[in-house]
Design a protein around this motif. Structure first.
Motif, PDB file in Angstrom:
ATOM      1  N   THR A  37       0.834  -1.198   0.000  1.00 52.51           N
ATOM      2  CA  THR A  37       0.000   0.000   0.000  1.00 52.51           C
ATOM      3  C   THR A  37       0.869   1.250   0.000  1.00 52.51           C
ATOM      4  OG1 THR A  37      -0.161  -0.023   2.424  1.00 52.51           O
ATOM      5  CG2 THR A  37      -1.907  -1.120   1.207  1.00 52.51           C
ATOM      6  N   GLU A  38       0.419   2.258  -0.721  1.00 45.63           N
ATOM      7  CA  GLU A  38       1.110   3.550  -0.724  1.00 45.63           C
ATOM      8  C   GLU A  38       0.721   4.306   0.534  1.00 45.63           C
ATOM      9  OE1 GLU A  38       0.796   7.753  -3.133  1.00 45.63           O
ATOM     10  OE2 GLU A  38       0.770   5.901  -4.344  1.00 45.63           O
ATOM     11  N   GLU A  39       1.731   4.847   1.245  1.00 53.18           N
ATOM     12  CA  GLU A  39       1.429   5.596   2.462  1.00 53.18           C
ATOM     13  C   GLU A  39       1.959   7.019   2.448  1.00 53.18           C
ATOM     14  OE1 GLU A  39       2.981   3.338   5.695  1.00 53.18           O
ATOM     15  OE2 GLU A  39       5.082   3.839   5.292  1.00 53.18           O
ATOM     16  N   ASN A  65      12.770   7.743   9.877  1.00 47.50           N
ATOM     17  CA  ASN A  65      11.903   7.714   8.693  1.00 47.50           C
ATOM     18  C   ASN A  65      11.988   8.977   7.849  1.00 47.50           C
ATOM     19  OD1 ASN A  65      10.839   5.083   9.025  1.00 47.50           O
ATOM     20  ND2 ASN A  65       9.382   5.845  10.542  1.00 47.50           N
ATOM     21  N   ALA A 373       9.852  -3.087   6.527  1.00 44.42           N
ATOM     22  CA  ALA A 373       8.619  -3.207   5.761  1.00 44.42           C
ATOM     23  C   ALA A 373       8.350  -1.979   4.902  1.00 44.42           C
ATOM     24  CB  ALA A 373       7.439  -3.452   6.703  1.00 44.42           C
ATOM     25  N   THR A 374       9.357  -1.105   4.774  1.00 41.13           N
ATOM     26  CA  THR A 374       9.193   0.131   4.008  1.00 41.13           C
ATOM     27  C   THR A 374       9.963   0.054   2.696  1.00 41.13           C
ATOM     28  OG1 THR A 374       8.970   1.409   6.051  1.00 41.13           O
ATOM     29  CG2 THR A 374       9.491   2.625   4.060  1.00 41.13           C
ATOM     30  N   ARG A 390       6.499   6.360  -0.872  1.00 40.21           N
ATOM     31  CA  ARG A 390       6.801   5.365   0.150  1.00 40.21           C
ATOM     32  C   ARG A 390       5.660   4.353   0.236  1.00 40.21           C
ATOM     33  NH1 ARG A 390       7.367   8.118   5.527  1.00 40.21           N
ATOM     34  NH2 ARG A 390       5.186   7.581   5.909  1.00 40.21           N
ATOM     35  N   ARG A 392       4.221   0.572   2.015  1.00 33.75           N
ATOM     36  CA  ARG A 392       4.267  -0.310   3.175  1.00 33.75           C
ATOM     37  C   ARG A 392       3.996  -1.744   2.736  1.00 33.75           C
ATOM     38  NH1 ARG A 392       6.455  -0.285   7.957  1.00 33.75           N
ATOM     39  NH2 ARG A 392       6.043   1.960   7.864  1.00 33.75           N
ATOM     40  N   HIS A 394       2.885  -5.295   3.946  1.00 34.86           N
ATOM     41  CA  HIS A 394       2.154  -5.867   5.076  1.00 34.86           C
ATOM     42  C   HIS A 394       2.677  -7.282   5.301  1.00 34.86           C
ATOM     43  CE1 HIS A 394      -0.647  -2.470   5.305  1.00 34.86           C
ATOM     44  NE2 HIS A 394      -0.530  -2.448   3.994  1.00 34.86           N
ATOM     45  N   THR A 398       5.777  -8.355  11.041  1.00 35.50           N
ATOM     46  CA  THR A 398       5.691  -6.987  11.563  1.00 35.50           C
ATOM     47  C   THR A 398       4.356  -6.736  12.240  1.00 35.50           C
ATOM     48  OG1 THR A 398       4.752  -6.098   9.531  1.00 35.50           O
ATOM     49  CG2 THR A 398       7.159  -6.202   9.692  1.00 35.50           C
ATOM     50  N   SER A 400       1.805  -5.855  10.703  1.00 28.41           N
ATOM     51  CA  SER A 400       1.132  -4.764   9.993  1.00 28.41           C
ATOM     52  C   SER A 400       0.127  -5.324   9.013  1.00 28.41           C
ATOM     53  CB  SER A 400       2.155  -3.904   9.269  1.00 28.41           C
ATOM     54  OG  SER A 400       2.943  -4.691   8.401  1.00 28.41           O
TER      55      SER A 400
END
Length: 400
Positions: A37-39, A65, A373-374, A390, A392, A394, A398, A400
């Protein structure tokens, strides 16, 4: 040679005095379907200059970050916070200490030290907490032949690796090029030189340049990537086998079962039209003709090693048909087109050769950095404006 077979939890190892082979056919540690997913997205078509990119040449991950982005069009290095807000510019344009003329790549040695490869000034510069601290010349006295620096890597104990293309003296405009990674300590002293295997290209040399980077879909050749552990990961792209040196001097060979992707009939038809278009010119000039494309693509597109020393292998997947618009067809006229889009699929391994999982990034994304996870990528908009994005992953471990 008699091989000793060792069964372990991560796969099957074949051990010899000089090679350790691991079969990476284990179920993916991350599961069969890793969601991406784009964050965060940094960049604008129009807006404050700190957010408009013209020619992004490097991205490096900073502390907490944050992220550093170099833009050769300005030129400038900008630091952004975890929320994408501009924090500051690093250095300025020029030739003096702490200044730069252009950039090829950025790396962070630790959470505070940014390393910049500036071929315009023939040097590598260090910035700490956003302030210039030191630099050294990247070329002086290394070789008696012309050198072009093309990349930057990072190693252990504060060392950096500069990728150099070494050109021997030219004779009748014919020359060979050799690529090496040169290891420097923080003072600029040469510690080691790692030769890069020659590509030795075979087959049609079509190079596709798009918003997801470039690739050669029919050329058989070697590929490689430098690791932060200070070793080179190599492969031949028609064989799914990765090679990396081990500390004891042996080579770890990571093998995985894979079948080459077969071109769909209509896809091959468009490629054949490209070959014929090229050969019309070659025949008129009396040059050798380009060979026809095979019905299959190589197994590997390229390699990438992230900040955690995980090995990312770009693999070919079945192409998707994306037809031209009526306007695009009218603009092309009788020229051959290519309406088949290549998905951006990556298979990821840990440094020991355990298969972690398969990642599909959004179309048009160039992978530039990953940690935990980035994942960071570079994208272009409809007007060729650039965005730093950036994502993410999943991942089960993690939570997430």
């Amino acid at each position: 040679m008699l091989l000793e077979v060792l069964s372990v939890a991560t796969g099957m190892f074949l051990q010899s005095p000089d090679t350790l082979v691991v079969r990476a056919d284990n179920p993916p540690v991350w599961g069969e379907d890793v969601q991406v997913t784009e964050e965060l997205r940094i960049g604008m078509l129009d807006g404050p200059e700190e957010y408009v990119f013209g020619q992004v040449s490097g991205i490096a991950l900073g502390p907490e970050n944050t992220v550093y982005v170099s833009d050769n069009q300005v030129p400038a290095i900008r630091q952004y916070g975890p929320d994408g807000q501009w924090i500051r510019n690093i250095g300025r344009s020029g030739e003096g200490p702490g200044e730069h003329r252009n950039f090829l790549e950025l790396r962070t040695l630790d959470d505070e030290t940014l390393v910049v490869l500036d071929p315009g000034n023939s040097r590598v510069s260090h910035f700490r907490d956003g302030t210039y601290s030191s630099s050294f010349r990247s070329l002086s006295g290394l070789h008696p032949y012309p050198i072009l620096t093309t990349g930057l890597g990072f190693g252990t104990a504060g060392s950096v690796y500069v990728k150099a293309v070494v050109y021997p003296e030219r004779m009748d405009r014919r020359y060979e090029r050799n690529e090496v990674w040169i290891q420097f300590d923080s003072d600029g002293q040469v510690l080691d030189t790692i030769p890069i295997p020659p590509q030795e290209k075979e087959g049609p040399g079509f190079q596709i340049i798009g918003k997801g980077g470039f690739y050669r879909p029919f050329t058989v050749m070697s590929v490689s990537a430098i690791s932060p552990g200070g070793y080179l990961v190599t492969a031949r792209n028609d064989e799914y086998a990765l090679h990396r040196p081990l500390p004891d001097g042996r080579i770890l060979r990571i093998e995985r079962n894979a079948e080459p992707v077969t071109l769909l009939p209509e896809e091959k038809k468009q490629w054949d039209a490209w070959v014929e278009e090229v050969n019309v010119t070659h025949r008129r000039l009396g040059e050798p003709e380009t060979p026809s494309v095979s019905g299959k693509k190589p197994l590997i597109r390229k390699l990438f090693v992230d900040d955690d020393s995980r090995i990312w292998v770009a693999v070919y997947a079945e192409a998707r048909f994306v037809p031209y618009s009526p306007e695009e067809k009218a603009e092309r006229g009788d020229r051959p087109g290519l309406e088949w889009n290549q998905p951006l699929d990556w298979e990821v391994f840990d440094p020991r050769g355990t298969f972690l999982g398969r990642i599909t990034l959004p179309d048009g994304t160039s992978l530039v950095a990953a940690r935990g996870a980035t994942v960071w990528g570079l994208q272009e908009g409809v007007y060729d404006e650039e965005y730093v994005v950036r994502f993410r992953l999943h991942l089960p471990e993690t939570g997430s």
